[in-house]
Design a protein around this motif. Structure first.
Motif, PDB file in Angstrom:
ATOM      1  N   GLY A 127       0.831  -1.203   0.000  1.00 15.84           N
ATOM      2  CA  GLY A 127       0.000   0.000   0.000  1.00 15.84           C
ATOM      3  C   GLY A 127       0.857   1.241   0.000  1.00 15.84           C
ATOM      4  O   GLY A 127       1.961   1.267   0.524  1.00 15.84           O
ATOM      5  N   SER A 128       0.371   2.294  -0.616  1.00 18.54           N
ATOM      6  CA  SER A 128       1.151   3.525  -0.692  1.00 18.54           C
ATOM      7  C   SER A 128       1.184   4.203   0.659  1.00 18.54           C
ATOM      8  O   SER A 128       0.315   4.035   1.493  1.00 18.54           O
ATOM      9  N   SER A 129       2.207   5.004   0.895  1.00 17.21           N
ATOM     10  CA  SER A 129       2.363   5.685   2.188  1.00 17.21           C
ATOM     11  C   SER A 129       1.946   7.134   2.060  1.00 17.21           C
ATOM     12  O   SER A 129       2.339   7.828   1.146  1.00 17.21           O
TER      13      SER A 129
ATOM     14  N   VAL B  32      -7.324   1.699   7.028  1.00 21.77           N
ATOM     15  CA  VAL B  32      -7.626   0.350   7.482  1.00 21.77           C
ATOM     16  C   VAL B  32      -6.342  -0.464   7.338  1.00 21.77           C
ATOM     17  O   VAL B  32      -5.760  -0.536   6.253  1.00 21.77           O
ATOM     18  N   VAL B  33      -5.903  -1.042   8.434  1.00 22.84           N
ATOM     19  CA  VAL B  33      -4.708  -1.890   8.409  1.00 22.84           C
ATOM     20  C   VAL B  33      -5.154  -3.324   8.644  1.00 22.84           C
ATOM     21  O   VAL B  33      -5.752  -3.643   9.675  1.00 22.84           O
ATOM     22  N   LEU B  34      -4.881  -4.180   7.676  1.00 23.59           N
ATOM     23  CA  LEU B  34      -5.235  -5.594   7.750  1.00 23.59           C
ATOM     24  C   LEU B  34      -3.992  -6.406   8.077  1.00 23.59           C
ATOM     25  O   LEU B  34      -2.890  -6.092   7.612  1.00 23.59           O
TER      26      LEU B  34
ATOM     27  N   VAL C 115      -0.371  -6.091   6.214  1.00 27.29           N
ATOM     28  CA  VAL C 115       0.826  -6.701   6.793  1.00 27.29           C
ATOM     29  C   VAL C 115       0.489  -8.163   7.025  1.00 27.29           C
ATOM     30  O   VAL C 115      -0.676  -8.573   6.974  1.00 27.29           O
ATOM     31  N   SER C 116       1.505  -8.976   7.263  1.00 23.43           N
ATOM     32  CA  SER C 116       1.227 -10.406   7.388  1.00 23.43           C
ATOM     33  C   SER C 116       2.207 -11.080   8.322  1.00 23.43           C
ATOM     34  O   SER C 116       3.322 -10.597   8.541  1.00 23.43           O
ATOM     35  N   HIS C 117       1.769 -12.192   8.874  1.00 19.96           N
ATOM     36  CA  HIS C 117       2.623 -13.088   9.646  1.00 19.96           C
ATOM     37  C   HIS C 117       2.995 -14.283   8.780  1.00 19.96           C
ATOM     38  O   HIS C 117       2.156 -14.800   8.036  1.00 19.96           O
TER      39      HIS C 117
ATOM     40  N   LEU D  98      -0.488  -5.282  14.661  1.00 18.13           N
ATOM     41  CA  LEU D  98      -1.258  -4.189  14.066  1.00 18.13           C
ATOM     42  C   LEU D  98      -1.006  -2.876  14.793  1.00 18.13           C
ATOM     43  O   LEU D  98      -0.883  -1.819  14.170  1.00 18.13           O
ATOM     44  N   LEU D  99      -0.941  -2.937  16.122  1.00 21.23           N
ATOM     45  CA  LEU D  99      -0.651  -1.722  16.887  1.00 21.23           C
ATOM     46  C   LEU D  99       0.701  -1.138  16.499  1.00 21.23           C
ATOM     47  O   LEU D  99       0.870   0.083  16.425  1.00 21.23           O
ATOM     48  N   ALA D 100       1.663  -2.001  16.229  1.00 25.35           N
ATOM     49  CA  ALA D 100       2.999  -1.530  15.840  1.00 25.35           C
ATOM     50  C   ALA D 100       2.982  -0.836  14.477  1.00 25.35           C
ATOM     51  O   ALA D 100       3.815   0.032  14.204  1.00 25.35           O
ATOM     52  N   HIS D 101       2.025  -1.206  13.613  1.00 25.65           N
ATOM     53  CA  HIS D 101       1.963  -0.636  12.271  1.00 25.65           C
ATOM     54  C   HIS D 101       0.977   0.530  12.153  1.00 25.65           C
ATOM     55  O   HIS D 101       0.906   1.172  11.105  1.00 25.65           O
ATOM     56  N   ALA D 102       0.209   0.801  13.197  1.00 29.06           N
ATOM     57  CA  ALA D 102      -0.803   1.859  13.120  1.00 29.06           C
ATOM     58  C   ALA D 102      -0.151   3.226  12.988  1.00 29.06           C
ATOM     59  O   ALA D 102       0.834   3.531  13.661  1.00 29.06           O
TER      60      ALA D 102
END
Length: 336
Positions: free
Chosen positions: A4-6, A44-46, A73-75, A88-92
């Motif tokens: 996704g773009s920033s 929205v962060v998935l 993001v993914s595991h 997800l909190l780390a990427h918010a």
């Protein structure tokens, strides 16, 4: 992995965090319920938690279709709900964070309502109500008030700073789900979810969330549509999961006590919540008394070293004679 773009972080006032696992039936509706409210300041962060179904592909497609508004993001391997929420909190990037389960939806007007609260009072924590979604909803569900379930008992649309009021209001309504609590990003990051926990993860983090909160507001409107499934982790909890639930209660009770300066009403509300939950767990396991005896009885002895009598007496003093009787009957074989 990130996609996704920033956009500039300052443009993001809200991050909606959605853990994705076995959610192929619901994910499109969930994300559409957020994006359809038309606020470009909301991302929205998935997080694809190595889902074995088509959820990962659907999430990737959403990211491609909505660049700048949906990130993925993914595991590499499945790590569970707690780990997914922590990642997800780390990427918010948003100033505020809203957890939303992939099978739930955000109800119309929720984002406008939240933005109004934030612009008016900028609280650390916003508590919202919810609606229960069922495949088949009948008259009995409407009579139970499932169209509007309240999450807090302590006044609405009033900026609060009293920690005892916050704790008592949460405990009295017994709605401790993360998705009904929108908080500043730095507040939620002080309330990390217990890794590997499969039951009552949200209960375990409440003391940390309360400790990090300086101001709060309850909005008496349903902003989340919570999907109630026939099958869940509570359907037939084995001993391992039951131990996890007890661990969460232990962390809740100890954590709230460690906050200090809670008034008698808040302290009682925590005790009653814990004892009531143990009673409900015991009732679910009535046909498997061996598991209940191995887990529930030691939990009562640990969490209530003076026995259940003081909490039962406090119930009766409030006129809760029937509630006290139900507790006593449900737990009579487990504690004293």
């Amino acid at each position: 992995m990130s996609d996704g773009s920033s956009h500039a972080v300052h443009a993001r006032w809200l991050s909606v965090l959605v853990p994705v696992y076995r959610a192929e039936k619901y994910l499109l509706e969930c994300v559409a319920s957020v994006l359809g409210q038309g606020d470009d300041g909301v991302e929205v962060v998935l997080l694809d938690d190595a889902s074995p179904d088509a959820s990962g592909g659907i999430a990737a497609g959403l990211c491609r279709d909505h660049p700048g508004r949906v990130r993925l993001v993914s595991h590499a391997s499945n790590a569970g709900l707690s780990a997914a929420r922590n990642s997800l909190l780390a990427h918010a990037a948003g100033e505020y964070v809203w957890h939303l389960d992939a099978d739930d939806i955000m109800l119309p007007g929720a984002i406008d309502g939240l933005r109004g609260v934030v612009e008016c009072s900028s609280p650390d924590l916003v508590l919202c109500d919810f609606s229960v979604l069922r495949a088949r909803s009948g008259l009995k569900h409407r009579l139970r008030g499932e169209r509007h379930r309240c999450s807090f008992d302590g006044g609405a649309r009033i900026v609060g700073t009293d920690r005892s009021r916050l704790v008592a209001g949460l405990m009295r309504m017994r709605c401790l789900q993360a998705w009904s609590k929108i908080a500043r990003r730095e507040v939620w990051r002080q309330a990390m979810f217990p890794h590997g926990r499969r039951l009552m993860q949200d209960v375990a983090v409440m003391p940390s969330l309360v400790a990090a909160t300086r101001s709060f507001v309850h909005v008496d409107q349903p902003w989340v549509g919570y999907r109630r499934h026939a099958a869940s982790a509570w359907s037939a909890p084995g001993e391992a999961r039951l131990c996890e639930a007890v661990d969460s209660l232990r962390e809740l009770k100890r954590g709230m006590a460690a906050l200090g300066e809670l008034d008698d009403e808040a302290a009682f509300a925590v005790d009653y919540y814990c004892l009531r939950t143990l009673g409900r767990l015991s009732a679910r396991l009535s046909r498997r008394s061996g598991i209940a005896d191995a887990v529930i009885a030691p939990a009562i002895a640990e969490l209530f070293p003076s026995g259940m009598a003081p909490t039962l007496a406090a119930c009766r003093a409030r006129g809760w004679h029937l509630r006290a009787l139900r507790l006593q009957m449900g737990l009579r074989a487990r504690g004293s």
